[in-house]
Motif scaffolding. Structure first.
Motif, short mmCIF file in Angstrom:
data_model
loop_
_atom_site.label_atom_id
_atom_site.label_comp_id
_atom_site.label_asym_id
_atom_site.label_seq_id
_atom_site.Cartn_x
_atom_site.Cartn_y
_atom_site.Cartn_z
N LEU A 215 0.84 -1.20 0.00
CA LEU A 215 0.00 0.00 0.00
C LEU A 215 0.87 1.25 0.00
CD1 LEU A 215 -2.94 -0.71 2.47
CD2 LEU A 215 -3.06 -0.42 0.01
N ARG A 216 1.89 1.25 0.85
CA ARG A 216 2.77 2.42 0.93
C ARG A 216 3.56 2.62 -0.35
NH1 ARG A 216 4.44 1.63 7.15
NH2 ARG A 216 2.54 2.52 8.00
N ALA A 217 3.95 1.52 -1.00
CA ALA A 217 4.68 1.62 -2.26
C ALA A 217 3.78 2.19 -3.35
CB ALA A 217 5.21 0.25 -2.66
N ASN A 218 2.51 1.83 -3.35
CA ASN A 218 1.57 2.34 -4.34
C ASN A 218 1.28 3.83 -4.14
OD1 ASN A 218 1.38 -0.11 -5.62
ND2 ASN A 218 -0.48 -0.73 -4.53
N GLU A 219 1.35 4.30 -2.90
CA GLU A 219 1.11 5.71 -2.61
C GLU A 219 2.18 6.59 -3.24
OE1 GLU A 219 0.81 6.52 1.53
OE2 GLU A 219 -1.22 5.75 1.69
#
Length: 63
Positions: A58-62
């Motif tokens: 999720l953090r990588a996609n942000e």
């Protein structure tokens, strides 16, 4: 103990809704359900790792 202050003339349904929200935030029911079933430490470790991977994605996609 959960205390919900009720203002004069406030609807009882509204006060119940406040109580339910506060009760949900305490996590009592969630903890009770979790304790009803025993999970092996290896299963808990695997779930924790899966959750960590999910959060990392999720953090990588942000970004």
């Amino acid at each position: 103990m959960i205390i919900v202050p009720v203002k004069e003339g406030e609807n009882i349904e509204k006060a119940l809704k406040k109580f339910k929200r506060k009760f949900e935030k305490t996590g009592v029911v969630k903890e009770l359900r979790r304790r009803q079933q025993f999970d092996k430490p290896s299963v808990l470790k695997r779930l924790k790792m899966e959750h960590a991977v999910y959060v990392q994605q999720l953090r990588a996609n942000e970004e």
